[in-house]
Design a protein around this motif. Sequence first.
Motif, PDB file in Angstrom:
ATOM      1  N   ILE A  79       0.834  -1.204   0.000  1.00 47.52           N
ATOM      2  CA  ILE A  79       0.000   0.000   0.000  1.00 47.52           C
ATOM      3  C   ILE A  79       0.867   1.252   0.000  1.00 47.52           C
ATOM      4  O   ILE A  79       0.627   2.199  -0.774  1.00 47.52           O
ATOM      5  CB  ILE A  79      -0.944  -0.006   1.217  1.00 47.52           C
ATOM      6  CG1 ILE A  79      -1.960  -1.139   1.077  1.00 47.52           C
ATOM      7  CG2 ILE A  79      -1.656   1.338   1.356  1.00 47.52           C
ATOM      8  CD1 ILE A  79      -2.838  -1.313   2.296  1.00 47.52           C
TER       9      ILE A  79
ATOM     10  N   LEU B  48      -1.737   9.570   3.741  1.00 46.54           N
ATOM     11  CA  LEU B  48      -2.581   8.393   3.545  1.00 46.54           C
ATOM     12  C   LEU B  48      -1.755   7.125   3.512  1.00 46.54           C
ATOM     13  O   LEU B  48      -2.165   6.090   4.066  1.00 46.54           O
ATOM     14  CB  LEU B  48      -3.364   8.546   2.240  1.00 46.54           C
ATOM     15  CG  LEU B  48      -4.328   7.403   1.894  1.00 46.54           C
ATOM     16  CD1 LEU B  48      -5.405   7.272   2.961  1.00 46.54           C
ATOM     17  CD2 LEU B  48      -4.952   7.634   0.522  1.00 46.54           C
ATOM     18  N   SER B  49      -0.586   7.182   2.867  1.00 46.57           N
ATOM     19  CA  SER B  49       0.293   6.019   2.814  1.00 46.57           C
ATOM     20  C   SER B  49       0.706   5.576   4.213  1.00 46.57           C
ATOM     21  O   SER B  49       0.640   4.390   4.556  1.00 46.57           O
ATOM     22  CB  SER B  49       1.533   6.345   1.978  1.00 46.57           C
ATOM     23  OG  SER B  49       2.485   5.324   2.056  1.00 46.57           O
TER      24      SER B  49
ATOM     25  N   TRP C 269      -0.801   6.296   7.097  1.00 47.78           N
ATOM     26  CA  TRP C 269      -1.960   5.884   7.888  1.00 47.78           C
ATOM     27  C   TRP C 269      -2.441   4.486   7.505  1.00 47.78           C
ATOM     28  O   TRP C 269      -2.695   3.646   8.381  1.00 47.78           O
ATOM     29  CB  TRP C 269      -3.088   6.900   7.690  1.00 47.78           C
ATOM     30  CG  TRP C 269      -4.326   6.562   8.475  1.00 47.78           C
ATOM     31  CD1 TRP C 269      -4.540   6.757   9.805  1.00 47.78           C
ATOM     32  CD2 TRP C 269      -5.523   5.955   7.960  1.00 47.78           C
ATOM     33  NE1 TRP C 269      -5.794   6.310  10.165  1.00 47.78           N
ATOM     34  CE2 TRP C 269      -6.412   5.817   9.052  1.00 47.78           C
ATOM     35  CE3 TRP C 269      -5.911   5.529   6.700  1.00 47.78           C
ATOM     36  CZ2 TRP C 269      -7.684   5.248   8.895  1.00 47.78           C
ATOM     37  CZ3 TRP C 269      -7.164   4.968   6.545  1.00 47.78           C
ATOM     38  CH2 TRP C 269      -8.032   4.833   7.634  1.00 47.78           C
ATOM     39  N   LEU C 270      -2.541   4.227   6.203  1.00 46.72           N
ATOM     40  CA  LEU C 270      -3.000   2.911   5.765  1.00 46.72           C
ATOM     41  C   LEU C 270      -2.000   1.819   6.122  1.00 46.72           C
ATOM     42  O   LEU C 270      -2.391   0.725   6.529  1.00 46.72           O
ATOM     43  CB  LEU C 270      -3.226   2.922   4.245  1.00 46.72           C
ATOM     44  CG  LEU C 270      -4.482   3.633   3.748  1.00 46.72           C
ATOM     45  CD1 LEU C 270      -4.504   3.661   2.231  1.00 46.72           C
ATOM     46  CD2 LEU C 270      -5.740   2.959   4.287  1.00 46.72           C
TER      47      LEU C 270
ATOM     48  N   ARG D 162      -2.394   1.068   9.795  1.00 45.42           N
ATOM     49  CA  ARG D 162      -3.669   0.407  10.053  1.00 45.42           C
ATOM     50  C   ARG D 162      -3.636  -1.061   9.640  1.00 45.42           C
ATOM     51  O   ARG D 162      -4.060  -1.948  10.390  1.00 45.42           O
ATOM     52  CB  ARG D 162      -4.787   1.137   9.308  1.00 45.42           C
ATOM     53  CG  ARG D 162      -6.183   0.603   9.605  1.00 45.42           C
ATOM     54  CD  ARG D 162      -7.226   1.424   8.854  1.00 45.42           C
ATOM     55  NE  ARG D 162      -8.570   0.921   9.092  1.00 45.42           N
ATOM     56  CZ  ARG D 162      -9.322   1.278  10.105  1.00 45.42           C
ATOM     57  NH1 ARG D 162      -8.869   2.162  10.981  1.00 45.42           N
ATOM     58  NH2 ARG D 162     -10.539   0.776  10.262  1.00 45.42           N
TER      59      ARG D 162
END
Length: 232
Positions: free
Chosen positions: A152, A217-218, A220-221, A224
């Motif tokens: 991701i 976003l990178s 955070w994902l 997660r």
Amino acid sequence: MTDWLSPAEWDALRLSLRVSIWATVVSLPFALLAAHALARWRFPGHGLLNGIVHLPLVMPPVVTGYLLLLTFGRRGWVGEYLDQWFGIVFAFRWTGAALAAGIMAFPLMVRAIRLSIEAVDPRLEQAAGSLGANRIWVWFTVTLPLILPGVIAGAILAFAKAMGEFGATITFVSNIPGQTQTLPSAIYSFLQVPGGESSAARLVIISIIVAMAALILSEWLARRVARRVAGQ
């Protein structure tokens, strides 16, 4: 957004998103294969493959674009064949911009995925194989879930890199408004004409926002997914 941006600016943004998404999606399977080969396999030419994968990072982007033009142009040794037999044309098309952006972003994606694969204990894969699972099944059920954060992260970083690609793209597909003019090309064009500074500034702001959003976003994902995998 459409009220804030002129039609030309909006076209550049929309085309950049299209080019970057396709560049990332098409590159991902090849990046997974290359990363796995570099991380797990030992074969003659391993160092050569590693050098070829990372060559776009150290080579001037204009050189990459020129090589793409020689290879995939209408008279290129691959491009001529694709045009005559399949009607596929890359030069001076948005598809060529996606190809150039994908090649320039490819090393970043491969590196992120390779580091994730190298962090996986090979004994986990061996244990799954000893229970009767074939290598492909082991890869999809054991390796892939464990490296998913890196996949991701690499994909999003590649997307951000593709959004900002300029040198290889403008050399290979030129700077045609509405067809190949991405955000960086549009910024360059606006800076060349009197009164274009405001349009260039708006596109610069959008470029910064997209790049920062991709990085956030990178991260955070990846965190997660890593927590979810650890929880399993």
